[in-house]
Design an enzyme around this catalytic site. Structure first.
Site, short mmCIF file in Angstrom:
data_model
loop_
_atom_site.label_atom_id
_atom_site.label_comp_id
_atom_site.label_asym_id
_atom_site.label_seq_id
_atom_site.Cartn_x
_atom_site.Cartn_y
_atom_site.Cartn_z
N ASP A 13 0.96 2.20 4.98
CA ASP A 13 0.17 0.93 4.91
C ASP A 13 -0.86 0.67 6.02
O ASP A 13 -1.30 -0.34 6.23
CB ASP A 13 0.89 -0.38 4.62
CG ASP A 13 2.05 -0.36 3.56
OD1 ASP A 13 1.67 0.38 2.56
OD2 ASP A 13 3.10 -0.96 3.43
N LYS A 16 -4.88 3.97 4.71
CA LYS A 16 -5.28 5.39 4.25
C LYS A 16 -6.22 5.19 3.02
O LYS A 16 -7.19 5.86 3.05
CB LYS A 16 -3.92 6.08 3.74
CG LYS A 16 -2.96 6.27 4.96
CD LYS A 16 -1.73 6.86 4.58
CE LYS A 16 -0.82 6.08 3.67
NZ LYS A 16 0.00 4.87 4.37
N GLY A 40 1.49 2.66 -2.19
CA GLY A 40 0.46 1.99 -2.73
C GLY A 40 -0.89 1.74 -2.01
O GLY A 40 -0.83 1.33 -0.72
N HIS A 41 -1.97 2.46 -2.43
CA HIS A 41 -3.15 2.73 -1.51
C HIS A 41 -4.20 1.89 -2.02
O HIS A 41 -4.71 1.84 -3.12
CB HIS A 41 -3.53 4.14 -1.41
CG HIS A 41 -2.71 4.96 -0.80
ND1 HIS A 41 -2.97 6.40 -0.69
CD2 HIS A 41 -1.30 4.88 -0.21
CE1 HIS A 41 -1.68 6.89 0.08
NE2 HIS A 41 -0.75 5.83 0.22
N GLN A 222 2.92 7.19 2.69
CA GLN A 222 3.84 6.78 3.86
C GLN A 222 3.29 7.08 5.07
O GLN A 222 2.17 7.09 5.09
CB GLN A 222 5.09 7.19 3.41
CG GLN A 222 5.92 6.89 2.36
CD GLN A 222 5.49 7.55 0.96
OE1 GLN A 222 5.36 8.94 0.92
NE2 GLN A 222 5.09 6.87 -0.06
P1 GDP Z 1 -2.46 2.34 2.63
O1 GDP Z 1 -1.15 2.40 1.79
O2 GDP Z 1 -2.27 2.87 3.95
O3 GDP Z 1 -3.40 2.85 1.66
O4 GDP Z 1 -2.54 0.85 2.79
P2 GDP Z 1 -2.45 -0.43 1.94
O5 GDP Z 1 -3.28 -0.47 0.84
O6 GDP Z 1 -0.99 -0.70 1.45
O7 GDP Z 1 -2.36 -1.82 3.03
C1 GDP Z 1 -3.57 -1.71 3.70
C2 GDP Z 1 -4.11 -3.26 3.24
O8 GDP Z 1 -5.05 -3.63 4.29
C3 GDP Z 1 -5.22 -3.27 2.08
O9 GDP Z 1 -4.65 -4.64 1.57
C4 GDP Z 1 -6.46 -2.91 2.42
O10 GDP Z 1 -7.23 -3.48 1.52
C5 GDP Z 1 -6.33 -3.81 3.77
N1 GDP Z 1 -7.15 -3.23 4.78
C6 GDP Z 1 -7.71 -1.81 5.15
N2 GDP Z 1 -8.10 -1.93 6.28
C7 GDP Z 1 -8.55 -3.16 6.89
C8 GDP Z 1 -9.12 -3.61 7.68
O11 GDP Z 1 -9.79 -3.13 8.56
N3 GDP Z 1 -9.33 -4.95 7.79
C9 GDP Z 1 -8.59 -5.80 6.82
N4 GDP Z 1 -8.65 -7.17 6.88
N5 GDP Z 1 -7.91 -5.26 5.73
C10 GDP Z 1 -7.83 -3.99 5.73
P1 IMO Z 2 2.00 3.81 1.63
O1 IMO Z 2 1.67 5.42 1.18
C1 IMO Z 2 5.28 1.51 3.27
C2 IMO Z 2 9.33 2.67 2.59
C3 IMO Z 2 9.97 1.73 1.88
C4 IMO Z 2 11.58 1.85 2.58
C5 IMO Z 2 11.58 3.53 2.45
C6 IMO Z 2 12.09 4.22 1.65
O2 IMO Z 2 1.61 2.73 0.82
O3 IMO Z 2 1.80 3.91 3.03
P2 IMO Z 2 11.30 5.00 -0.71
O4 IMO Z 2 11.02 4.23 -2.03
O5 IMO Z 2 10.38 6.18 -0.46
O6 IMO Z 2 12.84 5.53 -1.15
O7 IMO Z 2 11.54 3.99 0.32
O8 IMO Z 2 10.13 3.93 2.85
N1 IMO Z 2 7.98 3.21 1.94
C7 IMO Z 2 6.87 2.56 2.39
N2 IMO Z 2 6.33 1.65 3.14
N3 IMO Z 2 4.14 2.07 2.52
C8 IMO Z 2 4.61 3.30 1.71
O9 IMO Z 2 3.60 4.04 1.33
C9 IMO Z 2 5.90 3.26 1.69
N4 IMO Z 2 6.56 4.09 0.75
C10 IMO Z 2 7.96 3.91 1.10
O10 IMO Z 2 9.80 0.32 2.05
O11 IMO Z 2 11.56 1.31 3.66
MG MG Z 3 0.52 0.92 1.17
#
Ligand code: GDP
Ligand code: IMO
Ligand code: MG
Length: 424
Positions: A13, A16, A40-41, A222
């Site tokens: 998270d 990415k 979840g991107h 991840q």
């Molecule tokens: P990912 O899994 O690495 O793609 O990240 P996620 O989407 O799960 O979580 C990142 C969250 O931060 C999302 O809600 C993005 O919209 C938000 N986000 C990403 N970069 C920034 C930033 O620089 N500032 C803020 N405020 N939000 C951001």
């Molecule tokens: P992105 O790509 C954050 C975490 C779960 C749990 C552990 C194992 O959005 O960064 P699993 O479902 O793989 O058996 O879970 O890994 N986890 C993540 N945490 N971002 C993710 O993906 C994750 N994918 C799995 O919360 O701790």
């Molecule tokens: Mg994510």
């Protein structure tokens, strides 16, 4: 041409999706190499928020190919919904989304097993996303899994029934309630969706593309601290999230990898169980969670929040051969003063920046350096002195160049550090 890699250096998270979406125009192909719908991107596109689980984050650039590689595990139900939501935004999937034939299939019973195993763990839960990831990779390694290529063979239904029967025999040992029939119906509808998507041998596809001068960006899911070998085992996911996973997940040789772009938040989060040395369980942690909207993109669970951890980042940089760094969510720290950076750990009367085997040891204490906050009175083309000092310190300690600072969720809310900037 070569392959660049973008991956998370923390516990996922890191942002990415947003950064891949921004960098995508520099490439011809964006490829996922591991993980599955546990990812979840988040991307903001035309003012709408969309969360991608399997589909690479280049999908909103219409001239690009998006490949789901061999190392990914695919849930036909989730990917069908994803395709529908991308198409609803006016972007065609046909011939732009490719799936590798050796990617494994997540069966409804894989999800049930994930749930049954977690429930049985009692208080030591991994905190899985319950998307069936662990059981699917288990079957892959045990050499009994089903792959995308199997859906085109005459024996698919038979293979499905055999694996399902095996799963049900395991589930019989657990006190776990389920209703399989509706999930199975959705699964077979999803299989029909997948049959209509172009399926490729990703090794030949990518290598031919590279030989023809195409540029590839491999998108990690991840984060490094969730890597099955090098993360905080057993609180990890079931794939190799580090750059080595790109080779096995796409079918390319190590010498094809060029830039490795690592992403870290300006602080740190973790969702699920397991050690997190810099976690803040107080009101500061809660304030970061609220300011950063730190709730899981896949499961909606509150993310645990804490300060940035340089020993963990140094480790992740070594593991993946990271060549440049992107720092995201800098804007969230606008509201904090002081801002802490963990520079080392103290345990057993030693101070070290190396990660101990047991990150859960009760005597482990993070050592912090405090930085003055930079406030929120600044614009994209200026960097406040206090932020510059924070950035300089990270570059110096981590011995790496920071190429981008992300300061908001939108595609263009970014500061390119190589560009000339006015200092306050
Ligand atoms: P990912 O899994 O690495 O793609 O990240 P996620 O989407 O799960 O979580 C990142 C969250 O931060 C999302 O809600 C993005 O919209 C938000 N986000 C990403 N970069 C920034 C930033 O620089 N500032 C803020 N405020 N939000 C951001
Ligand atoms: P992105 O790509 C954050 C975490 C779960 C749990 C552990 C194992 O959005 O960064 P699993 O479902 O793989 O058996 O879970 O890994 N986890 C993540 N945490 N971002 C993710 O993906 C994750 N994918 C799995 O919360 O701790
Ligand atoms: Mg994510």
């Amino acid at each position: 041409m070569s392959v660049d890699v973008l991956l998370g250096l923390q516990w996922g998270d890191e942002g990415k999706g947003k950064i891949v979406d921004y960098l995508a125009p520099d490439y011809d192909i964006i490829a996922r190499f591991q993980g599955g719908p546990n990812a979840g991107h988040t991307i903001y596109h035309k003012g709408k928020k969309i969360v991608l689980h399997h589909i690479p984050s280049g999908i909103f650039h219409d001239n690009l190919i998006n490949l789901i590689g061999d190392g990914v595990v695919i849930d036909p139900v989730t990917i069908t919904k994803e395709i529908q939501s991308v198409e609803a935004l006016g972007h065609q999937i046909k011939e732009r989304l490719l799936i590798a034939e050796k990617a494994h299939l997540i069966l409804p019973t894989h999800r049930l097993l994930d749930g049954a195993y977690e429930q049985a763990k009692g208080t030591n839960k991994i905190g899985s996303t319950l998307r069936g990831i662990g059981p699917t990779y288990t079957d892959k390694i045990a050499r009994r899994g089903l792959r995308i290529g199997d859906i085109f063979t005459p024996h698919f239904d038979e293979k499905y029934k055999t694996l399902k029967a095996y799963h049900l025999s395991i589930l019989a040992h657990y006190d776990y309630e389920y209703d399989l029939a509706p999930q199975e119906a959705a699964f077979f509808e999803g299989i029909e969706t997948l049959r209509a998507i172009a399926v490729v041998n990703s090794c030949y596809y990518i290598n031919n593309a590279l030989n023809n001068g195409k540029r590839v960006l491999a998108e990690g899911a991840q984060g490094s601290m969730l890597d099955i070998n090098y993360g905080t085992y057993p609180y990890v996911t079931s794939s190799n999230t580090v750059s080595a996973g790109v080779c096995t997940g796409l079918g390319i040789a190590p010498d094809k990898i060029e830039a490795v772009i690592g992403i870290s938040k300006a602080y740190c989060t973790r969702v699920g169980g397991g050690p997190f040395p810099t976690e803040l369980t107080d009101e500061v942690g809660e304030a970061i969670r609220q300011a950063g909207g730190e709730f899981g993109a896949t499961t909606g669970r509150p993310r645990r929040c804490g300060w940035i951890d340089l020993p963990a980042l140094k480790y992740a940089i070594i593991l993946s051969g990271v060549t440049e760094l992107v720092i995201t969510k800098v804007d969230i720290l606008n509201h904090f003063d002081p801002i802490l950076v963990c520079t080392a750990y103290e345990y057993d009367e030693i101070t070290t920046d190396a990660l101990p085997y047991d990150l859960e040891r009760s005597d482990l204490k993070p050592i912090y350096k405090a930085f003055a906050g930079w406030g929120n009175d600044w614009e994209l083309h200026t960097i406040p002195d206090n932020l510059q000092q924070f950035v300089d310190f990270l570059e110096q300690e981590l011995d790496i160049n920071i190429s981008l600072l992300s300061v908001g969720p939108g595609r263009d809310e970014l500061i390119e550090m190589s560009k000339e900037l006015e200092l306050d």
